[in-house]
Design a protein around this motif. Sequence first.
Motif, mmCIF file in Angstrom:
data_model
loop_
_atom_site.group_PDB
_atom_site.id
_atom_site.type_symbol
_atom_site.label_atom_id
_atom_site.label_comp_id
_atom_site.label_asym_id
_atom_site.label_seq_id
_atom_site.Cartn_x
_atom_site.Cartn_y
_atom_site.Cartn_z
ATOM 1 N N TRP A 66 -3.311 2.666 6.761
ATOM 2 C CA TRP A 66 -3.345 1.839 5.542
ATOM 3 C C TRP A 66 -1.965 1.724 4.878
ATOM 4 O O TRP A 66 -1.593 0.674 4.366
ATOM 5 C CB TRP A 66 -4.360 2.483 4.571
ATOM 6 C CG TRP A 66 -4.427 1.861 3.217
ATOM 7 C CD1 TRP A 66 -5.144 0.765 2.833
ATOM 8 C CD2 TRP A 66 -3.724 2.304 2.038
ATOM 9 N NE1 TRP A 66 -4.951 0.506 1.503
ATOM 10 C CE2 TRP A 66 -4.076 1.426 0.992
ATOM 11 C CE3 TRP A 66 -2.838 3.347 1.768
ATOM 12 C CZ2 TRP A 66 -3.582 1.573 -0.303
ATOM 13 C CZ3 TRP A 66 -2.338 3.496 0.475
ATOM 14 C CH2 TRP A 66 -2.720 2.609 -0.543
ATOM 15 N N ARG A 124 -2.889 5.083 -3.209
ATOM 16 C CA ARG A 124 -3.811 6.170 -2.918
ATOM 17 C C ARG A 124 -3.039 7.474 -3.041
ATOM 18 O O ARG A 124 -1.842 7.508 -2.733
ATOM 19 C CB ARG A 124 -4.369 6.061 -1.502
ATOM 20 C CG ARG A 124 -5.318 4.889 -1.315
ATOM 21 C CD ARG A 124 -5.933 4.953 0.063
ATOM 22 N NE ARG A 124 -6.664 3.739 0.368
ATOM 23 C CZ ARG A 124 -7.233 3.491 1.541
ATOM 24 N NH1 ARG A 124 -7.130 4.367 2.530
ATOM 25 N NH2 ARG A 124 -7.892 2.370 1.756
ATOM 26 N N GLU A 182 -7.124 6.937 8.888
ATOM 27 C CA GLU A 182 -7.342 5.741 8.086
ATOM 28 C C GLU A 182 -6.211 5.569 7.065
ATOM 29 O O GLU A 182 -5.644 4.486 6.921
ATOM 30 C CB GLU A 182 -8.709 5.863 7.391
ATOM 31 C CG GLU A 182 -9.371 4.539 7.074
ATOM 32 C CD GLU A 182 -8.928 3.971 5.739
ATOM 33 O OE1 GLU A 182 -9.061 2.755 5.553
ATOM 34 O OE2 GLU A 182 -8.433 4.740 4.886
ATOM 35 N N ASN A 183 -5.844 6.658 6.366
ATOM 36 C CA ASN A 183 -4.771 6.586 5.363
ATOM 37 C C ASN A 183 -3.421 6.269 6.008
ATOM 38 O O ASN A 183 -2.612 5.517 5.451
ATOM 39 C CB ASN A 183 -4.659 7.919 4.604
ATOM 40 C CG ASN A 183 -5.750 8.043 3.568
ATOM 41 O OD1 ASN A 183 -6.083 7.079 2.897
ATOM 42 N ND2 ASN A 183 -6.334 9.230 3.454
ATOM 43 N N ASN A 197 -0.843 -1.189 -4.469
ATOM 44 C CA ASN A 197 -2.101 -0.447 -4.265
ATOM 45 C C ASN A 197 -1.716 0.997 -3.998
ATOM 46 O O ASN A 197 -0.845 1.254 -3.171
ATOM 47 C CB ASN A 197 -2.862 -0.991 -3.056
ATOM 48 C CG ASN A 197 -3.039 -2.493 -3.155
ATOM 49 O OD1 ASN A 197 -3.484 -2.991 -4.176
ATOM 50 N ND2 ASN A 197 -2.665 -3.214 -2.107
ATOM 51 N N THR A 251 -1.759 13.458 7.821
ATOM 52 C CA THR A 251 -1.582 12.017 7.571
ATOM 53 C C THR A 251 -0.142 11.615 7.874
ATOM 54 O O THR A 251 0.110 10.614 8.548
ATOM 55 C CB THR A 251 -1.934 11.682 6.096
ATOM 56 O OG1 THR A 251 -3.256 12.125 5.842
ATOM 57 C CG2 THR A 251 -1.843 10.195 5.822
ATOM 58 N N ASP A 279 1.803 1.260 3.703
ATOM 59 C CA ASP A 279 3.048 0.557 4.037
ATOM 60 C C ASP A 279 4.226 1.508 3.852
ATOM 61 O O ASP A 279 5.283 1.310 4.443
ATOM 62 C CB ASP A 279 3.246 -0.653 3.114
ATOM 63 C CG ASP A 279 2.218 -1.740 3.380
ATOM 64 O OD1 ASP A 279 1.997 -2.059 4.558
ATOM 65 O OD2 ASP A 279 1.617 -2.248 2.412
ATOM 66 N N CYS A 336 1.453 8.919 10.698
ATOM 67 C CA CYS A 336 1.866 7.676 10.033
ATOM 68 C C CYS A 336 3.165 7.120 10.623
ATOM 69 O O CYS A 336 4.145 7.849 10.782
ATOM 70 C CB CYS A 336 2.057 7.978 8.550
ATOM 71 S SG CYS A 336 2.278 6.496 7.595
ATOM 72 N N ASN A 385 0.850 -1.198 0.000
ATOM 73 C CA ASN A 385 0.000 0.000 0.000
ATOM 74 C C ASN A 385 0.880 1.242 0.000
ATOM 75 O O ASN A 385 1.572 1.512 0.990
ATOM 76 C CB ASN A 385 -0.889 0.022 1.245
ATOM 77 C CG ASN A 385 -1.871 -1.127 1.250
ATOM 78 O OD1 ASN A 385 -2.150 -1.725 0.209
ATOM 79 N ND2 ASN A 385 -2.409 -1.448 2.415
#
Length: 401
Positions: A81, A36, A77-78, A34, A110, A83, A114, A7
């Motif tokens: 999510w 975003r 959430e981000n 993946n 974010t 990696d 993180c 991710n």
Amino acid sequence: MVLKNKNILVGVTGGIAAYKAAELVSTLRKMEANVRVIMTKSACEFITPVTFQTLSGFPVRHELFTDWSKNFIPHIENALWADAVAVVPATANIIGKIAHGIADDLLSTTIMACEAPVLIAPAMNEKMFKNPIVQGNIKKLKDLGYCFVEPAEGRLACGEVGKGRLAEIDAIIWYLEYVLSKKDYEGLRVLVTAGGTREPIDPVRFISNRSSGKTGYELAGALSMRGAEVVLISAPTNLKVPYGVDLINVETAREMYEACMESFDSVNMVIMCAAVADFEPADYSREKIKKDSGFEILKLKRTPDILSEMGRLKSQQFIIGFCAESQNLEENARRKLKEKNLDLIVANDITKDIFSSDTTSIIILDASNNKFKYDGISKKEAAHIILDAAIEKYRSSFEVK
Ligand code: CTP
């Protein structure tokens, strides 16, 4: 391979290089990651969210206070999510905000929330990049473990020439793979040889072989990604030198021998992947040989067997040889493993293996009669499989004793 199913959160900030992030997202998707994308408000002045939405297949946000419905808190959430996060391009503003804990939009909040590795690819005017405040912020972030991809030198959007262009996309991809890779080779210095040597007959002709050097270069790249210090001694190839690898160019078997001997004492491991010529012309002609000169028979003499010499000299070194055969593959590989005093040998059936191809079939054999066989794998996969086998054996042979 490393990025498959990972991710990756791409943060796009407001610089002229923002359009290049589209290529990054597209490449990541091709590598089956993946993706975003979060944009800053300024980034939306340079490129539209629709572009990234289409390329990533995921809605693109830039505002902090949207979608808070159903307990969905976008920055948390981000952050959970991802990696890894890649800020591409990164302006002086976002670097300054991260360095000083300012979280006032979706991207900065974010990143603050993180715990995954964050990769920052700056792109800005050269004077801005050189500014001691920006450099101080970069240093602070590097010390905190943030990873930076240095900008390239060249013509900048403002017309000036200098250091400030966004790094190449493949450099950014390499760093992303690097931050996500295990570092099981950290602290080890590894010598890799690659390519087919050339033995000159006269100034225009030489004897060589069909080796492309691909497996050796994949090994060097994989080693560097896994934390090793890599010395790559290479005969001529058309390949790009992997990031983080020290390259020594050679042409002949004798030059490769000299270069290997010079590095040998300082390395922990040797991977002798090169297709070294066994013979060289007995006499080199300084002038081009003319077809009417009566030259019909080429006399050859033996070159040094580099691997055998290293097997004879070895002390702390773990030595891996290769073995290319068209018949009796395993039998010949076992014999070479023993005769050359190796720790591991990788055998290739050259009737199945096409030299220039990206795939290969290998058998890994060790001195304890273990055997591992892999058919039709990519040379990149083969490199990681060989390194997995080597590090396990290396740790059990050298570190437990
Ligand atoms: N090798 C070497 N120096 C040479 C020839 C080979 O270091 N002059 C190394 C190769 O890099 C490889 C291993 O020895 O890791 C085996 O090479 P290969 O060509 O399969 O076998 P040779 O030892 O050359 O024997 P033969 O040609 O008879 O099969």
